[in-house]
Design a protein around this motif. Sequence first.
Motif, PDB file in Angstrom:
ATOM      1  N   GLY A 163       0.811  -1.211   0.000  1.00 50.82           N
ATOM      2  CA  GLY A 163       0.000   0.000   0.000  1.00 50.82           C
ATOM      3  C   GLY A 163       0.845   1.261   0.000  1.00 50.82           C
ATOM      4  O   GLY A 163       0.525   2.239  -0.684  1.00 50.82           O
ATOM      5  N   TYR A 164       1.922   1.228   0.759  1.00 50.73           N
ATOM      6  CA  TYR A 164       2.824   2.382   0.853  1.00 50.73           C
ATOM      7  C   TYR A 164       3.476   2.674  -0.495  1.00 50.73           C
ATOM      8  O   TYR A 164       3.468   3.821  -0.960  1.00 50.73           O
ATOM      9  CB  TYR A 164       3.875   2.058   1.900  1.00 50.73           C
ATOM     10  CG  TYR A 164       4.875   3.157   2.195  1.00 50.73           C
ATOM     11  CD1 TYR A 164       4.471   4.354   2.769  1.00 50.73           C
ATOM     12  CD2 TYR A 164       6.230   2.966   1.933  1.00 50.73           C
ATOM     13  CE1 TYR A 164       5.392   5.350   3.066  1.00 50.73           C
ATOM     14  CE2 TYR A 164       7.163   3.956   2.233  1.00 50.73           C
ATOM     15  CZ  TYR A 164       6.732   5.144   2.792  1.00 50.73           C
ATOM     16  OH  TYR A 164       7.652   6.118   3.086  1.00 50.73           O
ATOM     17  N   GLN A 207       0.454  10.669   3.589  1.00 53.05           N
ATOM     18  CA  GLN A 207       0.796  11.621   4.641  1.00 53.05           C
ATOM     19  C   GLN A 207       2.295  11.914   4.722  1.00 53.05           C
ATOM     20  O   GLN A 207       2.703  12.779   5.499  1.00 53.05           O
ATOM     21  CB  GLN A 207       0.264  11.104   5.972  1.00 53.05           C
ATOM     22  CG  GLN A 207      -1.259  11.129   6.022  1.00 53.05           C
ATOM     23  CD  GLN A 207      -1.838  10.399   7.215  1.00 53.05           C
ATOM     24  OE1 GLN A 207      -1.119   9.808   8.010  1.00 53.05           O
ATOM     25  NE2 GLN A 207      -3.163  10.423   7.341  1.00 53.05           N
ATOM     26  N   ALA A 208       3.086  11.220   3.908  1.00 52.05           N
ATOM     27  CA  ALA A 208       4.493  11.597   3.807  1.00 52.05           C
ATOM     28  C   ALA A 208       4.625  12.990   3.191  1.00 52.05           C
ATOM     29  O   ALA A 208       5.557  13.728   3.489  1.00 52.05           O
ATOM     30  CB  ALA A 208       5.258  10.574   2.956  1.00 52.05           C
ATOM     31  N   HIS A 209       3.667  13.355   2.316  1.00 54.42           N
ATOM     32  CA  HIS A 209       3.622  14.689   1.694  1.00 54.42           C
ATOM     33  C   HIS A 209       2.166  15.124   1.595  1.00 54.42           C
ATOM     34  O   HIS A 209       1.609  15.216   0.502  1.00 54.42           O
ATOM     35  CB  HIS A 209       4.250  14.651   0.296  1.00 54.42           C
ATOM     36  CG  HIS A 209       5.615  14.064   0.259  1.00 54.42           C
ATOM     37  ND1 HIS A 209       5.880  12.787  -0.184  1.00 54.42           N
ATOM     38  CD2 HIS A 209       6.813  14.575   0.640  1.00 54.42           C
ATOM     39  CE1 HIS A 209       7.174  12.545  -0.089  1.00 54.42           C
ATOM     40  NE2 HIS A 209       7.763  13.608   0.410  1.00 54.42           N
ATOM     41  N   PRO A 210       1.500  15.370   2.722  1.00 52.97           N
ATOM     42  CA  PRO A 210       0.054  15.621   2.699  1.00 52.97           C
ATOM     43  C   PRO A 210      -0.373  16.815   1.867  1.00 52.97           C
ATOM     44  O   PRO A 210      -1.415  16.773   1.206  1.00 52.97           O
ATOM     45  CB  PRO A 210      -0.291  15.811   4.178  1.00 52.97           C
ATOM     46  CG  PRO A 210       0.987  16.219   4.836  1.00 52.97           C
ATOM     47  CD  PRO A 210       2.055  15.475   4.085  1.00 52.97           C
ATOM     48  N   ARG A 226       8.188  12.388   5.610  1.00 52.64           N
ATOM     49  CA  ARG A 226       7.912  12.411   7.035  1.00 52.64           C
ATOM     50  C   ARG A 226       8.205  11.038   7.612  1.00 52.64           C
ATOM     51  O   ARG A 226       7.787  10.023   7.075  1.00 52.64           O
ATOM     52  CB  ARG A 226       6.448  12.771   7.291  1.00 52.64           C
ATOM     53  CG  ARG A 226       6.122  14.207   6.886  1.00 52.64           C
ATOM     54  CD  ARG A 226       4.741  14.585   7.359  1.00 52.64           C
ATOM     55  NE  ARG A 226       4.494  16.001   7.130  1.00 52.64           N
ATOM     56  CZ  ARG A 226       3.437  16.642   7.588  1.00 52.64           C
ATOM     57  NH1 ARG A 226       2.528  15.985   8.285  1.00 52.64           N
ATOM     58  NH2 ARG A 226       3.271  17.918   7.348  1.00 52.64           N
ATOM     59  N   ARG A 227       8.885  11.020   8.728  1.00 52.73           N
ATOM     60  CA  ARG A 227       9.291   9.753   9.316  1.00 52.73           C
ATOM     61  C   ARG A 227       8.132   9.063  10.019  1.00 52.73           C
ATOM     62  O   ARG A 227       7.992   7.865   9.989  1.00 52.73           O
ATOM     63  CB  ARG A 227      10.431   9.980  10.312  1.00 52.73           C
ATOM     64  CG  ARG A 227      11.064   8.701  10.810  1.00 52.73           C
ATOM     65  CD  ARG A 227      12.267   9.020  11.644  1.00 52.73           C
ATOM     66  NE  ARG A 227      13.225   9.826  10.937  1.00 52.73           N
ATOM     67  CZ  ARG A 227      14.113   9.329  10.069  1.00 52.73           C
ATOM     68  NH1 ARG A 227      14.128   8.053   9.805  1.00 52.73           N
ATOM     69  NH2 ARG A 227      14.964  10.114   9.467  1.00 52.73           N
ATOM     70  N   HIS A 228       7.284   9.832  10.676  1.00 55.92           N
ATOM     71  CA  HIS A 228       6.202   9.228  11.427  1.00 55.92           C
ATOM     72  C   HIS A 228       4.889   9.894  11.055  1.00 55.92           C
ATOM     73  O   HIS A 228       4.851  11.020  10.580  1.00 55.92           O
ATOM     74  CB  HIS A 228       6.427   9.376  12.941  1.00 55.92           C
ATOM     75  CG  HIS A 228       7.697   8.736  13.413  1.00 55.92           C
ATOM     76  ND1 HIS A 228       7.885   7.378  13.377  1.00 55.92           N
ATOM     77  CD2 HIS A 228       8.841   9.290  13.892  1.00 55.92           C
ATOM     78  CE1 HIS A 228       9.101   7.102  13.855  1.00 55.92           C
ATOM     79  NE2 HIS A 228       9.688   8.242  14.169  1.00 55.92           N
ATOM     80  N   THR A 229       3.793   9.203  11.288  1.00 54.54           N
ATOM     81  CA  THR A 229       2.461   9.728  11.044  1.00 54.54           C
ATOM     82  C   THR A 229       1.697   9.773  12.354  1.00 54.54           C
ATOM     83  O   THR A 229       1.136   8.766  12.796  1.00 54.54           O
ATOM     84  CB  THR A 229       1.696   8.843  10.038  1.00 54.54           C
ATOM     85  OG1 THR A 229       2.459   8.746   8.851  1.00 54.54           O
ATOM     86  CG2 THR A 229       0.340   9.443   9.718  1.00 54.54           C
ATOM     87  N   PRO A 232      -4.513  16.792   7.672  1.00 57.69           N
ATOM     88  CA  PRO A 232      -3.238  16.453   7.028  1.00 57.69           C
ATOM     89  C   PRO A 232      -3.259  16.562   5.516  1.00 57.69           C
ATOM     90  O   PRO A 232      -2.221  16.481   4.882  1.00 57.69           O
ATOM     91  CB  PRO A 232      -2.992  15.002   7.474  1.00 57.69           C
ATOM     92  CG  PRO A 232      -4.334  14.480   7.809  1.00 57.69           C
ATOM     93  CD  PRO A 232      -5.093  15.657   8.379  1.00 57.69           C
ATOM     94  N   CYS A 233      -4.430  16.751   4.912  1.00 57.48           N
ATOM     95  CA  CYS A 233      -4.472  16.884   3.458  1.00 57.48           C
ATOM     96  C   CYS A 233      -3.945  18.240   3.000  1.00 57.48           C
ATOM     97  O   CYS A 233      -3.695  18.437   1.812  1.00 57.48           O
ATOM     98  CB  CYS A 233      -5.897  16.689   2.940  1.00 57.48           C
ATOM     99  SG  CYS A 233      -6.999  18.094   3.236  1.00 57.48           S
ATOM    100  N   GLY A 234      -3.785  19.185   3.940  1.00 58.57           N
ATOM    101  CA  GLY A 234      -3.241  20.489   3.590  1.00 58.57           C
ATOM    102  C   GLY A 234      -4.275  21.514   3.177  1.00 58.57           C
ATOM    103  O   GLY A 234      -3.933  22.569   2.652  1.00 58.57           O
TER     104      GLY A 234
END
Length: 231
Positions: free
Chosen positions: A36-37, A124-127, A202-205, A215-217
Amino acid sequence: MTATPPSTPLTEPELDRLHDILEAGHASMNLESMDGYFTALICGPVFVSPSQALQQVLGEDFVFEGNEQAADCLALMMRHWNWIAAELQRTLVEPHVYLPILQEDDTGVARGDDWAHGFMRGVQAHPGSWSDLLNSEDEGGALVPMMMLVHEHDPDPEMRPPSMDSVKREEVITMMIAGATRCYGYYEAVRREGVMVQAPMRRHTPKVGRNDPCPCGSGRKYKHCCALNLH
């Protein structure tokens, strides 16, 4: 010996081997979450190098048993990344759907939760870069099934979607698979124009509170934005 083409799908024994390596080393993601990631990162508008993605899957504390295992694991992960990319590319030119890896639980049911968690971790790594899709009237619902499964067991009852029986779960998973393809097609123009930019991941969510910025911005509170799609 003839080299295996880089986009050849992993065989069942290879998938089992990769699963065992990730599990034994206590990787940050299991095989389903990794799938998925990778899918989210390949679908999205921000370029992420595969090597960077592989590091996120393994996590900082992962230790290989030796150089041979490390080479084997990384080669399998890289091949799977390339295969997902090739499968998604096919959806643009023919009626094809990428079928994700969904592992069954002890009762033989594919729940899809881990895949959804992996996909949303990729988003969410780049929301902020996904905000235009989330705000799109036509395609904004593509991520709704992923968010439903992510929040299925949320500690906050208000964040949970309505309970799902087996029929509803299959429906949501079908929508999730179609949604990933829609995401890929939505950002194809960005990829084709070559304007994708590389950004740190982003390392963590962290858990998103209902009154926190979404988080979608979008700039709106979470409860007034993406959380609305869960009810």
